[in-house]
Design a protein around this motif. Sequence first.
Motif, PDB file in Angstrom:
ATOM      1  N   GLY A   1      56.651  24.041 -19.393  1.00  0.00           N
ATOM      2  CA  GLY A   1      57.775  24.392 -18.541  1.00  0.00           C
ATOM      3  C   GLY A   1      58.917  23.413 -18.644  1.00  0.00           C
ATOM      4  O   GLY A   1      58.791  22.314 -19.174  1.00  0.00           O
ATOM      5  N   SER A   2      60.063  23.789 -18.133  1.00  0.00           N
ATOM      6  CA  SER A   2      61.230  22.926 -18.131  1.00  0.00           C
ATOM      7  C   SER A   2      60.991  21.727 -17.235  1.00  0.00           C
ATOM      8  O   SER A   2      60.319  21.806 -16.205  1.00  0.00           O
ATOM      9  CB  SER A   2      62.441  23.715 -17.629  1.00  0.00           C
ATOM     10  OG  SER A   2      63.511  22.845 -17.321  1.00  0.00           O
ATOM     11  N   VAL A   3      61.552  20.590 -17.624  1.00  0.00           N
ATOM     12  CA  VAL A   3      61.401  19.380 -16.812  1.00  0.00           C
ATOM     13  C   VAL A   3      62.029  19.557 -15.433  1.00  0.00           C
ATOM     14  O   VAL A   3      61.696  18.828 -14.502  1.00  0.00           O
ATOM     15  CB  VAL A   3      62.036  18.169 -17.510  1.00  0.00           C
ATOM     16  CG1 VAL A   3      61.277  17.833 -18.779  1.00  0.00           C
ATOM     17  CG2 VAL A   3      63.510  18.405 -17.801  1.00  0.00           C
ATOM     18  N   MET A   4      62.918  20.522 -15.268  1.00  0.00           N
ATOM     19  CA  MET A   4      63.542  20.744 -13.972  1.00  0.00           C
ATOM     20  C   MET A   4      62.561  21.329 -12.948  1.00  0.00           C
ATOM     21  O   MET A   4      62.859  21.389 -11.763  1.00  0.00           O
ATOM     22  CB  MET A   4      64.758  21.662 -14.117  1.00  0.00           C
ATOM     23  CG  MET A   4      65.867  21.080 -14.983  1.00  0.00           C
ATOM     24  SD  MET A   4      66.420  19.438 -14.417  1.00  0.00           S
ATOM     25  CE  MET A   4      67.272  19.897 -12.914  1.00  0.00           C
ATOM     26  N   SER A   5      61.378  21.752 -13.414  1.00  0.00           N
ATOM     27  CA  SER A   5      60.355  22.230 -12.483  1.00  0.00           C
ATOM     28  C   SER A   5      59.511  21.091 -11.932  1.00  0.00           C
ATOM     29  O   SER A   5      58.633  21.311 -11.096  1.00  0.00           O
ATOM     30  CB  SER A   5      59.445  23.244 -13.171  1.00  0.00           C
ATOM     31  OG  SER A   5      58.640  22.601 -14.155  1.00  0.00           O
ATOM     32  N   ALA A   6      59.781  19.867 -12.417  1.00  0.00           N
ATOM     33  CA  ALA A   6      58.952  18.729 -12.025  1.00  0.00           C
ATOM     34  C   ALA A   6      59.155  18.318 -10.572  1.00  0.00           C
ATOM     35  O   ALA A   6      58.489  17.399 -10.106  1.00  0.00           O
ATOM     36  CB  ALA A   6      59.233  17.533 -12.938  1.00  0.00           C
ATOM     37  N   TRP A   7      60.044  18.995  -9.839  1.00  0.00           N
ATOM     38  CA  TRP A   7      60.198  18.685  -8.421  1.00  0.00           C
ATOM     39  C   TRP A   7      59.032  19.238  -7.601  1.00  0.00           C
ATOM     40  O   TRP A   7      58.819  18.819  -6.463  1.00  0.00           O
ATOM     41  CB  TRP A   7      61.525  19.222  -7.881  1.00  0.00           C
ATOM     42  CG  TRP A   7      61.621  20.729  -7.824  1.00  0.00           C
ATOM     43  CD1 TRP A   7      62.048  21.550  -8.820  1.00  0.00           C
ATOM     44  CD2 TRP A   7      61.299  21.580  -6.726  1.00  0.00           C
ATOM     45  NE1 TRP A   7      62.007  22.866  -8.419  1.00  0.00           N
ATOM     46  CE2 TRP A   7      61.558  22.921  -7.127  1.00  0.00           C
ATOM     47  CE3 TRP A   7      60.828  21.362  -5.434  1.00  0.00           C
ATOM     48  CZ2 TRP A   7      61.351  24.009  -6.288  1.00  0.00           C
ATOM     49  CZ3 TRP A   7      60.612  22.450  -4.589  1.00  0.00           C
ATOM     50  CH2 TRP A   7      60.877  23.759  -5.023  1.00  0.00           C
ATOM     51  N   TRP A   8      58.230  20.149  -8.205  1.00  0.00           N
ATOM     52  CA  TRP A   8      57.087  20.679  -7.448  1.00  0.00           C
ATOM     53  C   TRP A   8      55.893  21.042  -8.327  1.00  0.00           C
ATOM     54  O   TRP A   8      54.786  21.219  -7.828  1.00  0.00           O
ATOM     55  CB  TRP A   8      57.507  21.935  -6.672  1.00  0.00           C
ATOM     56  CG  TRP A   8      57.545  23.178  -7.556  1.00  0.00           C
ATOM     57  CD1 TRP A   8      58.511  23.530  -8.438  1.00  0.00           C
ATOM     58  CD2 TRP A   8      56.530  24.189  -7.645  1.00  0.00           C
ATOM     59  NE1 TRP A   8      58.191  24.703  -9.077  1.00  0.00           N
ATOM     60  CE2 TRP A   8      56.974  25.138  -8.594  1.00  0.00           C
ATOM     61  CE3 TRP A   8      55.302  24.393  -7.009  1.00  0.00           C
ATOM     62  CZ2 TRP A   8      56.223  26.266  -8.938  1.00  0.00           C
ATOM     63  CZ3 TRP A   8      54.559  25.514  -7.352  1.00  0.00           C
ATOM     64  CH2 TRP A   8      55.023  26.438  -8.302  1.00  0.00           C
ATOM     65  N   SER A   9      56.069  21.129  -9.656  1.00  0.00           N
ATOM     66  CA  SER A   9      55.046  21.687 -10.532  1.00  0.00           C
ATOM     67  C   SER A   9      54.619  20.710 -11.616  1.00  0.00           C
ATOM     68  O   SER A   9      55.422  19.917 -12.111  1.00  0.00           O
ATOM     69  CB  SER A   9      55.579  22.972 -11.178  1.00  0.00           C
ATOM     70  OG  SER A   9      54.713  23.432 -12.188  1.00  0.00           O
TER      71      SER A   9
ATOM     72  N   ALA B   1      57.116  17.206   3.859  1.00  0.00           N
ATOM     73  CA  ALA B   1      57.054  18.051   2.662  1.00  0.00           C
ATOM     74  C   ALA B   1      58.451  18.366   2.141  1.00  0.00           C
ATOM     75  O   ALA B   1      58.716  18.300   0.930  1.00  0.00           O
ATOM     76  CB  ALA B   1      56.294  19.337   2.969  1.00  0.00           C
ATOM     77  N   VAL B   2      59.362  18.707   3.042  1.00  0.00           N
ATOM     78  CA  VAL B   2      60.731  19.003   2.647  1.00  0.00           C
ATOM     79  C   VAL B   2      61.396  17.757   2.063  1.00  0.00           C
ATOM     80  O   VAL B   2      62.113  17.830   1.057  1.00  0.00           O
ATOM     81  CB  VAL B   2      61.540  19.537   3.849  1.00  0.00           C
ATOM     82  CG1 VAL B   2      63.027  19.609   3.503  1.00  0.00           C
ATOM     83  CG2 VAL B   2      61.029  20.905   4.268  1.00  0.00           C
TER      84      VAL B   2
ATOM     85  N   GLY C   1      55.562  14.794  -0.438  1.00  0.00           N
ATOM     86  CA  GLY C   1      55.396  16.234  -0.473  1.00  0.00           C
ATOM     87  C   GLY C   1      53.953  16.657  -0.272  1.00  0.00           C
ATOM     88  O   GLY C   1      53.653  17.554   0.532  1.00  0.00           O
ATOM     89  N   ASN C   2      53.033  16.014  -0.978  1.00  0.00           N
ATOM     90  CA  ASN C   2      51.624  16.374  -0.882  1.00  0.00           C
ATOM     91  C   ASN C   2      51.040  16.042   0.485  1.00  0.00           C
ATOM     92  O   ASN C   2      50.195  16.778   1.006  1.00  0.00           O
ATOM     93  CB  ASN C   2      50.825  15.663  -1.967  1.00  0.00           C
ATOM     94  CG  ASN C   2      51.106  16.212  -3.350  1.00  0.00           C
ATOM     95  OD1 ASN C   2      51.829  17.187  -3.504  1.00  0.00           O
ATOM     96  ND2 ASN C   2      50.537  15.585  -4.358  1.00  0.00           N
TER      97      ASN C   2
END
Length: 414
Positions: free
Chosen positions: A276-284, A240-241, A313-314
Amino acid sequence: MHQTPVPAEVPAPQSAMYPAVAARARGVGRLVGVDLARGLAVFGMFAAHVGPDPSEGGITGFLMELSHGRASALFALLAGFSVILMTGRRTPKTGREGRQAVAKVLIRAAILLVLGTLLTKTGTPIEVILAFYGLYFVLVLPLYRLGAGRLAAIAVGTALVLPQVRFMVEWAIESGGPGVGSWAAGMGGPGAVLVDLLFTGSYPALSWLPFVIAGMAVARLDLASTAVRLRLALTGAAVAVLGYGGSWLALHLVPGAAGGLAEAYGSGGESGTGTGSVMSAWWSDIAGDPTTDTPAWLLTASPHSETTLSILGNTGVALLVLIACITACDRLVSFRRLARPVIAVGTMSLTVYVFHIVAINLLGMEELPGEPLLLLIVFIVVSALFAVSWSRHFSRGPLESLLNSATRIARHVK
């Protein structure tokens, strides 16, 4: 969306569960914790479908976002577990028994393909996973005799390679150029359906097979062993990390990654399909839907991005949830009692999943997600009450019973 008995691995005594559920657990060697994990996966998909929109923010939005994609991944990982249960858990079935087991899997797969297609044709706003689920069963079936080590290696290999293949194929299809694009564009009927199931659909096999194969590897292990559970938990945390953390680092450190995504989704780093911002695409997922407009997308790990990092991650989250469920049911009698309703839902996950899609259509719900939290609670409570009531009298859910009856024809396989 499930069988050589392994009584020593069933952690709950008969008195710890409803009698029918306990009888089923003893009869097929199913770990109660696996049913709990499957029930949680179903409720997670409820949250993704009929819960509040994650973009609303706050604690509720955060919890809803956690369910998006990750619940489906857990469901897919447990599909692999089911394949191994049907074909021989600790020792693969061979000879006539093995051929009959293979036939049972193929019959289930065909029924799921048909059922999923019919539900999709109702015009439901939900992206139904069942047809994809059936295809997964068929594609992983040749691997059912392999041991845990080889299955794990294949899961890793497919996670590293197949998402890139899918990305290139989908790019070729969307670009409409020569080769794959022209071939896909000219396909119709069953061919177009196959392209959707393999490459372009909401749960494309090329990006979801690693979950199923990983589940097969886990099912081969001795989950009654504390040491095995600990290793799986540590592996889940590390993976996950690696997936989410690797994506975060890539989006912040790889030159042009953030800019490429921002350009693909619109000015200012805001997506054209999300909020949301594309920078949230690491988890959202709230940044927007998957895109082939830029290869920078392959560096994201948002749950539905279909990338290698998202698979890692998943998968890590799914392993942690599964091991937590198995351990809690094995060690904590009071917890097991409290979890009875969710366990009951897990034993009839197909019935409950189909029920919630039918209910969404009957209620005329179209803008999903985005419903009030109360509606999600009603869906969960009604499903749990039905599952508990049914489990008091029957060992399988309604659709599970029909599915089991349909596979009896496999007894005629020589």
